[in-house]
Design an enzyme around this catalytic site. Structure first.
Site, PDB file in Angstrom:
ATOM      1  N   ASP A   1      48.790 -16.424  23.299  1.00 65.35           N
ATOM      2  CA  ASP A   1      47.998 -15.281  22.856  1.00 65.35           C
ATOM      3  C   ASP A   1      48.428 -14.958  21.426  1.00 65.35           C
ATOM      4  OD1 ASP A   1      46.660 -12.894  22.462  1.00 65.35           O
ATOM      5  OD2 ASP A   1      47.748 -11.777  23.997  1.00 65.35           O
TER       6      ASP A   1
ATOM      7  N   HIS B   1      45.402 -14.634  26.405  1.00 67.35           N
ATOM      8  CA  HIS B   1      44.829 -13.305  26.223  1.00 67.35           C
ATOM      9  C   HIS B   1      43.708 -13.065  27.235  1.00 67.35           C
ATOM     10  CE1 HIS B   1      44.344  -9.609  23.944  1.00 67.35           C
ATOM     11  NE2 HIS B   1      43.035  -9.739  24.126  1.00 67.35           N
TER      12      HIS B   1
ATOM     13  N   SER C   1      44.926  -4.860  25.394  1.00 69.08           N
ATOM     14  CA  SER C   1      44.459  -5.324  24.086  1.00 69.08           C
ATOM     15  C   SER C   1      44.232  -4.130  23.157  1.00 69.08           C
ATOM     16  CB  SER C   1      43.199  -6.173  24.263  1.00 69.08           C
ATOM     17  OG  SER C   1      42.909  -6.899  23.094  1.00 69.08           O
TER      18      SER C   1
END
EC number: 3.1.1.71
Length: 423
Positions: A363, A393, A205
């Site tokens: 995501d 995610h 991320s």
């Protein structure tokens, strides 16, 4: 009178039981209503994701009340980090298979997982956690245990680089860069017995953002005697100019990373005013009349050309003819390649090492990763694209109990397998 009293008592108990059952039914219905989300049918084990999201939403609602912040106790982000620390931060504990210690890399805190067996020279991974550049991440370390069984020296920590709101770009980037330079230095490689030909930079991320930016910078640094062999990016966030990519449109309401939350993280990371969030979400900041965004920059994130057809689906680009020029004036960092690695020139991308990029269908950041894969390949970089049709995610955090899921285990296993085969 005794029989009538007994009957009356039984009726009262029955009535109380009925009221209790009714209250329980109401509470269960309310809980189910709060937990339930209409998730896409393809999401892996949706109820686990719903429960996690309900927990996060409950805490976020408490944090948004701003009670602690108003009382001067601490910032709302600090409250979140305290919870993350409670979940994730534990003392460094070694065992017969791995020696665990706390150290620092270039002044940045690091936890070192050093296998005690295996090859004399080991492989090395420096890993940057996610959390929107503001939170320590409890979602990054579910795969450390299997890595410890191999000959990989793993350097990371739940909270390593400086975090927002106290630190803003480029502080986090500079910390990641300093840690990486230290990691590649001869003293550190010798101290931990790491093969200088087998080193990797990785992250998930926001940490994937930092890993990509570091890989671009250090790959072009001719003064470094040692460079990364590979880069491994886990659902990375790579740009903030288009909040209407197909994945942002498709997954805007899919947990655990909602579209407005990502915009909020970006503004906090770049030290910008939170009131600009609606303008970002409307793509007003990247309208066609913005002089700071030329045709070359737009081509680098033109998803109509960069994404495969199966990801574009029925979605259409959202490009405003006129927008809000004050945003780019106030936040020029939106165009800084160190913050948005997708905006890099082909030459800079082509110098970076072999890549692994994980993306998940459900995501909002999916298309950031997919566009980066395409641009890396266009630049001549060998890329392994690892896409999960049932992924979301943060799914790699679901690799082990108590939140074990199929996609979590598969994603962690495949990440480790790729490292084993390519590092």
């Amino acid at each position: 009178p005794w029989p009538s009293f007994q009957v009356a008592g039984e009726e009262e108990r029955n009535s109380a039981a009925m009221r209790l059952l009714l209250a329980g039914a109401v509470l269960l219905s309310a809980a189910a209503y709060y937990v339930y989300l209409p998730l896409p049918s393809g999401v892996s084990e949706p109820w686990k994701l719903m429960l996690l999201d309900a927990l996060i939403r409950s805490f976020m609602q408490a944090v948004r009340s701003d009670v602690a912040h108003a009382l001067g106790v601490c910032h709302r982000v600090h409250l979140l980090n305290q919870v993350v620390s409670w979940v994730e931060e534990v003392e460094a504990r070694s065992c017969s298979a791995v020696h665990v210690s706390d150290s620092s890399l270039g002044g940045v805190p690091a936890r070192v997982f050093l296998p005690t067996a295996g090859r004399r020279l080991k492989r090395g991974v420096v890993y940057f956690h996610g959390g929107g550049w503001a939170l320590g991440s409890a979602l990054s370390f579910s795969f450390v245990v299997p890595l410890q069984r191999s000959d990989v020296v793993f350097l990371s920590r739940c909270r390593s680089y400086r975090l927002a709101p106290e630190a803003v770009f480029p502080d986090q980037y500079h910390d990641a860069l300093a840690a990486s330079r230290a990691f590649l230095s001869a003293p550190v490689l010798q101290r931990y017995g790491i093969d200088p030909e087998r080193v990797c930079v990785s992250g998930d991320s926001a940490g994937g953002n930092l890993a990509a930016a570091v890989a671009q910078e250090l790959s072009s640094d001719d003064t470094l005697p040692v460079k990364f062999k590979v880069q491994a990016l886990i659902y990375p966030v790579l740009q903030a100019l288009d909040f209407y990519t197909p994945s942002y449109q498709q997954n805007r309401a899919v947990p655990i990373l909602y579209r407005p939350v990502m915009a909020r993280f970006w503004l906090q990371y770049l030290g910008a005013d939170a009131s600009l969030e609606p303008l970002l979400l409307a793509n007003n900041h990247s309208s066609l009349d913005q002089p700071a965004i030329g045709a070359d920059a737009r081509s680098k994130l033109d998803w109509t050309a960069l994404l495969p057809a199966e990801r574009k689906k029925h979605f259409r680009p959202v490009a405003r003819e006129t927008g809000s020029p004050q945003v780019m004036v106030a936040v020029p960092e939106l165009m800084d390649v160190r913050a948005a690695p997708l905006l890099a020139e082909l030459g800079a991308l082509g110098a970076t090492p072999k890549a692994y990029v994980m993306t998940c269908e459900f995501d909002v950041l999916r298309d950031d990763g997919l566009m980066y894969i395409r641009r890396l390949r266009d630049a001549g970089v060998a890329v392994t694209s690892d896409h999960y049709e049932d992924g979301f995610h943060g799914c790699m955090a679901f690799a082990f109990a108590p939140v074990l899921s199929s996609v979590g285990r598969r994603s962690a296993d495949n990440y480790i397998r790729w490292l084993d085969q390519n590092l």
